[in-house]
Each structure stands twice: as C-alpha cells, then as structure tokens.
Scaffold this motif. Structure first.
Motif, PDB file in Angstrom:
ATOM      1  N   UNK A 261      -5.644   4.205 -45.651  1.00 21.79           N
ATOM      2  CA  UNK A 261      -5.282   2.889 -44.646  1.00 21.79           C
ATOM      3  C   UNK A 261      -4.614   3.399 -44.464  1.00 21.79           C
ATOM      4  N   UNK A 262      -4.467   2.605 -42.730  1.00 27.38           N
ATOM      5  CA  UNK A 262      -4.125   2.174 -41.706  1.00 27.38           C
ATOM      6  C   UNK A 262      -3.284   1.188 -41.511  1.00 27.38           C
ATOM      7  N   UNK A 263      -1.920   1.551 -40.660  1.00 30.39           N
ATOM      8  CA  UNK A 263      -1.445   0.511 -40.615  1.00 30.39           C
ATOM      9  C   UNK A 263      -1.676   0.093 -39.133  1.00 30.39           C
ATOM     10  N   UNK A 264      -1.211  -1.354 -38.554  1.00 26.91           N
ATOM     11  CA  UNK A 264      -1.594  -2.267 -37.515  1.00 26.91           C
ATOM     12  C   UNK A 264      -0.583  -2.656 -37.047  1.00 26.91           C
ATOM     13  N   UNK A 265      -0.087  -2.493 -36.289  1.00 25.86           N
ATOM     14  CA  UNK A 265       1.652  -3.367 -35.854  1.00 25.86           C
ATOM     15  C   UNK A 265       1.541  -4.528 -34.257  1.00 25.86           C
ATOM     16  N   UNK A 266       2.738  -5.354 -33.982  1.00 26.24           N
ATOM     17  CA  UNK A 266       1.735  -6.444 -33.125  1.00 26.24           C
ATOM     18  C   UNK A 266       2.193  -5.542 -31.805  1.00 26.24           C
ATOM     19  N   UNK A 267       0.455  -5.505 -31.200  1.00 24.78           N
ATOM     20  CA  UNK A 267       0.308  -5.742 -29.957  1.00 24.78           C
ATOM     21  C   UNK A 267       0.904  -6.039 -28.736  1.00 24.78           C
ATOM     22  N   UNK A 268       1.349  -7.459 -29.238  1.00 21.24           N
ATOM     23  CA  UNK A 268       1.655  -8.628 -28.270  1.00 21.24           C
ATOM     24  C   UNK A 268       1.202  -9.677 -28.070  1.00 21.24           C
ATOM     25  N   UNK A 269      -0.475  -9.616 -27.506  1.00 24.08           N
ATOM     26  CA  UNK A 269      -1.368 -10.238 -27.631  1.00 24.08           C
ATOM     27  C   UNK A 269      -2.411  -9.888 -28.387  1.00 24.08           C
ATOM     28  N   UNK A 270      -3.162 -10.933 -28.823  1.00 17.88           N
ATOM     29  CA  UNK A 270      -4.799 -10.823 -29.124  1.00 17.88           C
ATOM     30  C   UNK A 270      -5.841 -10.066 -28.501  1.00 17.88           C
ATOM     31  N   UNK A 271      -5.562  -9.589 -27.176  1.00 17.07           N
ATOM     32  CA  UNK A 271      -6.061  -8.655 -26.277  1.00 17.07           C
ATOM     33  C   UNK A 271      -5.431  -7.238 -25.852  1.00 17.07           C
ATOM     34  N   UNK A 272      -4.791  -7.354 -26.317  1.00 15.77           N
ATOM     35  CA  UNK A 272      -3.823  -6.132 -25.947  1.00 15.77           C
ATOM     36  C   UNK A 272      -3.912  -4.770 -26.974  1.00 15.77           C
ATOM     37  N   UNK A 273      -5.233  -4.065 -26.390  1.00 16.97           N
ATOM     38  CA  UNK A 273      -6.157  -2.924 -28.150  1.00 16.97           C
ATOM     39  C   UNK A 273      -5.395  -2.288 -27.263  1.00 16.97           C
ATOM     40  N   UNK A 274      -4.914  -1.450 -28.500  1.00 19.52           N
ATOM     41  CA  UNK A 274      -4.719   0.251 -29.159  1.00 19.52           C
ATOM     42  C   UNK A 274      -5.570   0.984 -29.937  1.00 19.52           C
ATOM     43  N   UNK A 275      -5.435   1.631 -29.655  1.00 16.51           N
ATOM     44  CA  UNK A 275      -5.855   2.992 -30.451  1.00 16.51           C
ATOM     45  C   UNK A 275      -4.990   3.575 -32.188  1.00 16.51           C
ATOM     46  N   UNK A 276      -5.539   3.168 -33.331  1.00 11.14           N
ATOM     47  CA  UNK A 276      -4.468   3.781 -34.103  1.00 11.14           C
ATOM     48  C   UNK A 276      -5.513   4.730 -35.038  1.00 11.14           C
ATOM     49  N   UNK A 277      -4.740   5.795 -36.093  1.00  8.70           N
ATOM     50  CA  UNK A 277      -5.674   6.582 -36.346  1.00  8.70           C
ATOM     51  C   UNK A 277      -4.785   6.408 -37.896  1.00  8.70           C
TER      52      UNK A 277
END
Length: 80
Positions: free
Chosen positions: A49-65
């Motif tokens: 499983x991989x948790x996805x947090x609020x990044x602040x915007x639908x276009x504020x992309x980040x990488x999660x592992x």
C-alpha cells in the motif's frame, strides 16, 4: 481524478529480481488516500500500500514510494 473504488491495470510489468518497492507520481487537492497494489485482479493478492497526502493542488505533483512483497516472477499484470 481517481476516486474511492477506482482502479487501473498495467500489464507486462517486469519486476526483475529483488524488486521490493514501487514509485508513483501523485497529486491531491483533497485529504489524499491510500493506493493498494494488487496482483492480477482488483481483489488479487495485496502486494503493498502507498499513502497519498494532500499536495495542495491537483497539479502539485510529488513522488511517493511503497514497499511491496516480492512476487518471484518477472512479468505480471498490476492493478492499482
């Protein structure tokens, strides 16, 4: 936008020997959520499983592992 209950299939993924993690590029303007990595079908074996947090915007992309269970075969169908 992906919502609760949605899923995607990726076929022919080559995990190679010893793969123990997977990386996603994500963005969320809401509370985020949890990605489940399953083998072969939506209710297939849970590999991780991989948790996805609020990044602040639908276009504020980040990488999660996420750590995943090694499956011992090179190619499979991945559902997330």
């Amino acid at each position: 936008m992906i919502e609760h209950g949605d899923w995607a299939t990726y076929e022919g993924i080559d995990f190679g020997n010893g793969t123990d993690q997977i990386e996603f590029r994500v963005a969320s303007a809401t509370e985020g959520g949890l990605i489940e990595i399953r083998l072969d079908q939506p209710e297939g074996e849970l590999l991780g499983t991989c948790a996805v947090a609020n990044t602040g915007d639908w276009q504020a992309w980040t990488s999660v592992r996420a750590g995943i269970k090694q499956i011992g075969r090179a190619s499979c169908r991945e559902r997330v």
